[in-house]
Design a protein around this motif. Sequence first.
Motif, mmCIF file in Angstrom:
data_model
loop_
_atom_site.group_PDB
_atom_site.id
_atom_site.type_symbol
_atom_site.label_atom_id
_atom_site.label_comp_id
_atom_site.label_asym_id
_atom_site.label_seq_id
_atom_site.Cartn_x
_atom_site.Cartn_y
_atom_site.Cartn_z
ATOM 1 N N GLY A 55 3.565 -46.783 -3.078
ATOM 2 C CA GLY A 55 3.692 -47.879 -4.034
ATOM 3 C C GLY A 55 2.409 -48.030 -4.830
ATOM 4 O O GLY A 55 1.318 -47.964 -4.266
ATOM 5 N N PHE A 56 2.542 -48.231 -6.159
ATOM 6 C CA PHE A 56 1.347 -48.329 -7.004
ATOM 7 C C PHE A 56 1.610 -49.327 -8.129
ATOM 8 O O PHE A 56 2.681 -49.337 -8.749
ATOM 9 N N LYS A 57 0.618 -50.181 -8.378
ATOM 10 C CA LYS A 57 0.657 -51.102 -9.513
ATOM 11 C C LYS A 57 -0.689 -51.008 -10.216
ATOM 12 O O LYS A 57 -1.719 -51.387 -9.652
ATOM 13 N N GLY A 58 -0.680 -50.401 -11.395
ATOM 14 C CA GLY A 58 -1.915 -50.194 -12.123
ATOM 15 C C GLY A 58 -2.267 -51.370 -13.024
ATOM 16 O O GLY A 58 -1.417 -52.188 -13.372
ATOM 17 N N THR A 59 -3.537 -51.401 -13.388
ATOM 18 C CA THR A 59 -3.977 -52.406 -14.350
ATOM 19 C C THR A 59 -3.707 -51.903 -15.757
ATOM 20 O O THR A 59 -3.656 -50.696 -16.009
ATOM 21 N N LYS A 60 -3.569 -52.787 -16.686
ATOM 22 C CA LYS A 60 -3.313 -52.471 -18.085
ATOM 23 C C LYS A 60 -2.134 -51.503 -18.194
ATOM 24 O O LYS A 60 -1.067 -51.727 -17.677
ATOM 25 N N LYS A 61 -2.362 -50.374 -18.831
ATOM 26 C CA LYS A 61 -1.284 -49.389 -19.003
ATOM 27 C C LYS A 61 -1.583 -48.106 -18.225
ATOM 28 O O LYS A 61 -1.178 -47.024 -18.613
ATOM 29 N N ASP A 62 -2.297 -48.235 -17.112
ATOM 30 C CA ASP A 62 -2.680 -47.052 -16.342
ATOM 31 C C ASP A 62 -1.459 -46.356 -15.762
ATOM 32 O O ASP A 62 -0.534 -47.004 -15.246
ATOM 33 N N GLU A 63 -1.478 -45.048 -15.872
ATOM 34 C CA GLU A 63 -0.515 -44.195 -15.185
ATOM 35 C C GLU A 63 -1.302 -43.240 -14.285
ATOM 36 O O GLU A 63 -2.391 -42.796 -14.636
ATOM 37 N N TRP A 64 -0.706 -42.946 -13.161
ATOM 38 C CA TRP A 64 -1.417 -42.147 -12.152
ATOM 39 C C TRP A 64 -0.642 -40.844 -11.930
ATOM 40 O O TRP A 64 0.558 -40.866 -11.646
ATOM 41 N N PHE A 65 -1.385 -39.698 -12.048
ATOM 42 C CA PHE A 65 -0.746 -38.407 -11.780
ATOM 43 C C PHE A 65 -1.083 -38.005 -10.339
ATOM 44 O O PHE A 65 -2.199 -37.594 -10.042
ATOM 45 N N LEU A 66 -0.110 -38.176 -9.474
ATOM 46 C CA LEU A 66 -0.279 -37.842 -8.068
ATOM 47 C C LEU A 66 0.199 -36.401 -7.855
ATOM 48 O O LEU A 66 1.368 -36.079 -8.037
ATOM 49 N N GLU A 67 -0.752 -35.546 -7.471
ATOM 50 C CA GLU A 67 -0.403 -34.136 -7.268
ATOM 51 C C GLU A 67 0.313 -33.941 -5.927
ATOM 52 O O GLU A 67 1.423 -33.415 -5.875
ATOM 53 N N LYS A 68 -0.331 -34.365 -4.857
ATOM 54 C CA LYS A 68 0.273 -34.196 -3.535
ATOM 55 C C LYS A 68 -0.434 -35.101 -2.538
ATOM 56 O O LYS A 68 -1.513 -35.641 -2.811
ATOM 57 N N ILE A 69 0.211 -35.243 -1.379
ATOM 58 C CA ILE A 69 -0.372 -35.977 -0.257
ATOM 59 C C ILE A 69 -0.347 -35.054 0.950
ATOM 60 O O ILE A 69 0.693 -34.455 1.274
ATOM 61 N N VAL A 70 -1.489 -34.923 1.588
ATOM 62 C CA VAL A 70 -1.582 -34.144 2.825
ATOM 63 C C VAL A 70 -1.907 -35.107 3.953
ATOM 64 O O VAL A 70 -2.853 -35.890 3.854
ATOM 65 N N ILE A 71 -1.111 -35.070 5.008
ATOM 66 C CA ILE A 71 -1.329 -35.944 6.165
ATOM 67 C C ILE A 71 -1.581 -35.076 7.379
ATOM 68 O O ILE A 71 -0.808 -34.170 7.680
ATOM 69 N N LYS A 72 -2.677 -35.365 8.057
ATOM 70 C CA LYS A 72 -3.040 -34.595 9.251
ATOM 71 C C LYS A 72 -3.115 -35.530 10.447
ATOM 72 O O LYS A 72 -3.691 -36.611 10.359
ATOM 73 N N GLU A 73 -2.516 -35.059 11.544
ATOM 74 C CA GLU A 73 -2.617 -35.811 12.793
ATOM 75 C C GLU A 73 -3.977 -35.530 13.419
ATOM 76 O O GLU A 73 -4.372 -34.371 13.564
ATOM 77 N N ALA A 74 -4.673 -36.573 13.793
ATOM 78 C CA ALA A 74 -6.008 -36.407 14.362
ATOM 79 C C ALA A 74 -5.965 -36.146 15.852
ATOM 80 O O ALA A 74 -7.005 -36.028 16.493
ATOM 81 N N SER A 75 -4.762 -36.061 16.403
ATOM 82 C CA SER A 75 -4.645 -35.748 17.826
ATOM 83 C C SER A 75 -3.842 -34.467 17.990
ATOM 84 O O SER A 75 -3.156 -34.020 17.067
#
Length: 1522
Positions: A545-565
């Motif tokens: 979820g994202f809510k930017g200020t003014k007219k900001d748009e966000w280019f999200l390339e990818k998300i990497v999630i790593k388990e620390a255990s």
Amino acid sequence: MFPQMDIFFIKAVSLGDLEKVLLSHDGVGPGNGWFLDKIVVNYKEGKEGKEVVFPCNRWLDEYQDDGKTVKELTAEKAGNPEKAFLNAQQWRVQVKTDGDSPEPQDCKRTLVIYGSKGKSDELLLSPQDPGHVCFLPRATDEFIVETGDVGDVYKIRVNCDDVPGFEGWHLKSFHLEELHTKQELTFDCNCWLSLSREDKELVKEFPVVSEDQKTLPVHKYVVSVHTGDRWGAETFANVYITLYGKRGDTGVRTLHTPLTTERKFQRNKVDSFLVEAVSLSHLQKVIIGHDGQGYGAGMYLKMITVRESQDSDNEWVFPCWNWLDTHLGLCETVCEIFTVGRRLISRPKLPKVIMQSSGLWIMDITGSDWSNEEDPLHLSFIFFGNQNHKKLPLQVTGKEIQIKDELSDIGSLYKVQVTGPHSELKQPWHLDLLHMKHTGTKEEMYLAFDCLFNPNEDKCVELPALYADQEPLPVVEYSIYLHTGDLKKADATGEAYLCIQGERTDSGKRWLNSRNSLITFARGQVDVFKIKAVYLDKLKQVLVGFKGTKKDEWFLEKIVIKEASYPFSSYVFVHNDWINKRPKKDFVEVVIPLKEMSVASLLTKQINTKSRGRWQMWVHCVQVPEDTPDVHVVVFGTGGKSSSQKVQNLNDNPFLLTVGDVGDITKLSFLLSSPCLERGIKLHKLRLKDLDTKQELSFPTEAQRLFGEDGSETVTEIAAVRPDKAPLREVLYSVSVHTGTLPASGTDADIFITIFGEQGDSCKRRLRHSCFEKGQVSISEVRAIDLGQLNKVLVEHSNVGYGAGWYLDQIVIHESGKTDSQYIFLCQQWLDSGVGDAQMERMLRLLGKVRNEMLTEKVHGTWDVFVTTSGISSSTNPKMSLTVCGGKGICTSIIFPKGSLKKKQVYETSIELNKKFTTIFKVRLEIEEAGEGESWHCHEVKLQHRVSKNLLEFPFCRNFADDEGERVAELPVLVLNSPFPAVKNYTLYITTGASPGSGTDADVYVMLQGILGDTGKRKLIRKGDDNFTEGKVDVFQLEAVDIGTLQDIVVEKGKGSDWLLEKIIVKELATAGTETLFMAQTWLKDGHDGKRSASVTLNATEIQERKSTSAYPLGKEQMNSEGRWRIYFTKHQDETKKDFEKLSENISKLVMVFYGSNGKSNPVSMENRLEHQAKNQITYDINLPPDLGMVYKVRLGLQSLESSISQLFLHHFKMQNTSTLDTFSLTINKTLPLSLNGDRWIEFPVEWPLKEALSVVTYHLTVFSRNILTDRSVVHMTACIYGTHGDTGDRSLLWSLQNVQQGDDNESFLVIMDAVELGEVDKVVLVISSKKDCKLDIKKLHLKESLRDHPIYVFEVNEAFSLDPNKPEIQREIPVSFVIGEDKQKNGINDLNKEGSKEGNQTEYTIKVYTGHRMGAGTDANVHIVLFGNEDKSEVFHLSQSLEHQDPFEKGMVDTFKIKTKKLGSLRSIEIGHDGKGFASGWFLEKVEIMDASRNSVYCFNCNRWLAGDGSNSSTVVQLYP
């Protein structure tokens, strides 16, 4: 030494404000103790100079102060140093030792004092005077110790070091006096500190006893270590733990004595220990660790649970779910674990009705104080179940809050999540505990959140539900890497959250920015966040979820999630898109699905030290017999195996094992030097440790016995276990040994087998079978660690002597219980020291895997090809071809391009078979083109029909290379219950012409063609520069599936000089088989028409069977011996102990007569019994005439026929010449005498390798007489029949009569006797006696074989015998008078063959049979012939009377026979052969010519081969074509 200051310089990245210094020394060298006053660190932080003082004023010495050489110093706080000095405390400590305490040993004793402000360091109780001995019995010792200000003392802890030989310390009391305040504390201890006493403790705690305060209780905490259910989870290391509570800690406690007697810290086990300590109040955390160093030396810890006592009904839970190993997981051997709460130890036992009834969860929430003046704190409690979840709002108005709810429709609760605060806070609030109890089920749990909610922070914390009968889910730390794209205007500022969704549940909404603040995602940057959540299982998607200020748009390339255990899974969620701002002020949400998942390497930290293959080994066995022979061990690895080494001891004392470079160890094989154990050895512990890398290997030992339960095995294999890697499984192999059907094929030798596979070998195993009998299949089982795909078998025995060996046909191996993959190993050779090459061991290569049925449906069509490459190939494979061969020379090939066959990969392609293919006979792999150093190791080729799904497997398991290795290999298709085609070695002897210029430097290719197919075109690989030179014979080996009788050979010369090919001889096998001559005397020249090669096809000129050479060449030779033999009667596996004892008692009654090629022996009795007998064996020495010659039959009987003599049942016996070691065996399975009233003799033919054996025949002797039957009760009459093969011995004629016919003046009766065939009978000797005066009239005797009508031997007697009991017995020798049946045959036509067609419907054939000129070419066997025409076939004709010779089929002779039979038409083929009877029955047939008078045609049938010549394996019958 005078005080000294040393200055050192250290460069490092800024550490901020310095807090601690860890200092140590290695304790090496004389006078290594060190008194450190303080450390002063000066440094600059920016422009400001700083000085930090770390006071010590202590010894770093093993023998002074606290005995430690490591100190952690804390920075001196700014303030008044003098005040700090005033806060220090000095204590006088008085220690009383009881009178029964042992003499003190060199054991350090320490004291720790606990107070309301903290605790002291470990204070070493050491004497101030070096020579003083402390802790003597009944002594009081005094010490002065210093501590910081610990506040009000509430307990002390006393500790003794665990040193070898320490008997214990009986502590009576402690007295402490603070020297400044004069405060005194007395501790009445009266306890033992000893591992050999009841408590088995070296650490004790004692609470302060005071009138001013309540004495704290002492608990015996039950600490349970839950080892995980992972491979290699167990450990042999020493494990220690420290418990921490609101009231101090227990100090480090070694977990050495579990409550059970089982071995501790084993996989998927729970070990409980008692830790006695003064009450810690609520437990908060534990620190657990071990001293194991090296990969695999650690453990996989699931969790720790702690109870206050053994009677407690609840326990604290400390989940870990990670490795404690120097190279795995977090690569740490020490772990700090905070509690997630408490749970009931056992689930409440309530009636089923109550358990299923509804009820309320009563939830008590405790936390820090909340001021009434403040607005309520708003939180949300979310309860997750396996069906749904429910959110309950909570207003915090005080320290304790209670809520009630049914939590219906959520199913079974598995986690609780707390989020908030949902309003602004002015002060932080701490959530301590959530206590939940269900009014219906009585389930109860305490969740220790221990979480601080701060102002301007949105927090989300969660804990797993704690049930008595369920393992709590771990709380996992997830590292989240948000990748903002490297695009123009990709960055954005605003508010953001995410929710991770897994297969089990989701993490809930987690804010990435703090309250009232924004977060900026910069272009091309990676932002890292960490959250903790109850294990979500495999992740599926992420909601952002994202809510930017003014007219900001966000280019999200990818998300990497790593388990620390562990196991450190990594998940990638690819978006590669903009997250756009909406017109309204709402959040934009996107759901990103999982793109890919990976698991980090199991070995988190690589092993950098190189191993030299030196391992320390511990073997601990119990129930070890006293007379156990030496045990050896062989270590197997991925790169080979070690030599056999002796196991130094079985009592857990470590010893050195030199393994060498065998790669990763996969298994251990324990070998027993001699099979004499009465029971197996129970293995309790097995451990290996690499002395260089410190790597440790464990081995499963539960219910493991070395050498089987009954001790009958000589090998036991145990697979090595590595962390989180399944070990190789144990496999029970069924080994079917097919003994051949040739004479003397069987053996009673101990047969040993070694099975080889891609994962090692089974070591040498004795097949548990007492006898391998001719024509039988003996099935044994071999238990071994999985060998992978099998590729060869070594079979061997140690019985020396001609006839002591064995003819092995084949070995079939499969996993017991499975028949879908049977491995076939053909042998078809002798293992006998007196036959052929005299080898007693054979290495058999895998022929293939057998199919359970014939190929179904059509063979033509598309077949998918799967080619598996092993891991030992070179980086680039040569260009290869695969050829599929059908019947009649039909074949199709495909190419595997260079470099296409990768290591450990499966190459897939397809091949089209046209409609000419009606079956698949074999496949061929061949190098087409190879560069230098290119090789390819083929593991397996599979063919599968796309439509019918028929599957063919070809386990090649071999290396293909131009220089070393093979260029061509073939494997046949094997079908169950059908003959298996052999892979043969053809040896080519190529002779180049002797005239000048006959040689060539060109490449030469050959192709052998037989009646079953061809070998394909093969290049002859030159090994040197002198191949194909003038007058030279070059030898080449060619391996191919059996192509049958050779017919042609195609020879091709490549481009190069001309070549004069003289001849080629092709031999099968090295010692026996077919030898085929191809005469050439042909020039092969390059063509004038531009052709680069020349070829010629040569027809077989001559085919002959080569005789096998043996210790005894075929013929009428005599055994060269002195007549000394040893006879062995061995207990049969089906024979009871009682039966064998009975045999032992009566064996002396046995009589034997031996027949040899030069005569027979006198009756031999069992008199010279050996004194020292082997177990289950009776042995005698006997003497036979030295000139007896080759023994060919044995007659057995008993010395007397009196009814008092016990019957004698014989299974089997073996005889061996003590000089020459010639050996033969007889299988009897008869009871002697056959009848107390009848024939007491039984005969057996003796079989020898490569010799034609005689058979046992039933003879019918009919006696024609007068008045014998009336006096049979007083008359004794025997007959001994003589023939060319010996005699029957005296056989009784008046017992057990058959077919009795009695008239007024004559009578007749039939006597049946079994005897080894006599050959041509020439006389009979009658012996007659009587108990009274009588007169017997014998007219004649008729003798014939029971299964044949002719010939009938007639003995004319026509004599009346007058018998007188007082006179000697009468003996008459009666020669054969005539033979009935021979005069009825004319020109070899048997009477049976005269039943035929009507006159005029028959054709006369003249048959000329040409016997070869070779040594021993003739035969005395009975020869037959069958003619096949295009209209019909003839009956069987026996060719017995030659028109030229009285004795047909002699060497170099031509015999002519005439026969008449029905019209056959044009002759197409004949079948000719013999029955193999008689000595040296082998026959070399050159050819047969047949003239058809009706057609005026002559047919020639060439043979040029042996028909079952002595020593060959060929048939006695052959099919010939004109």
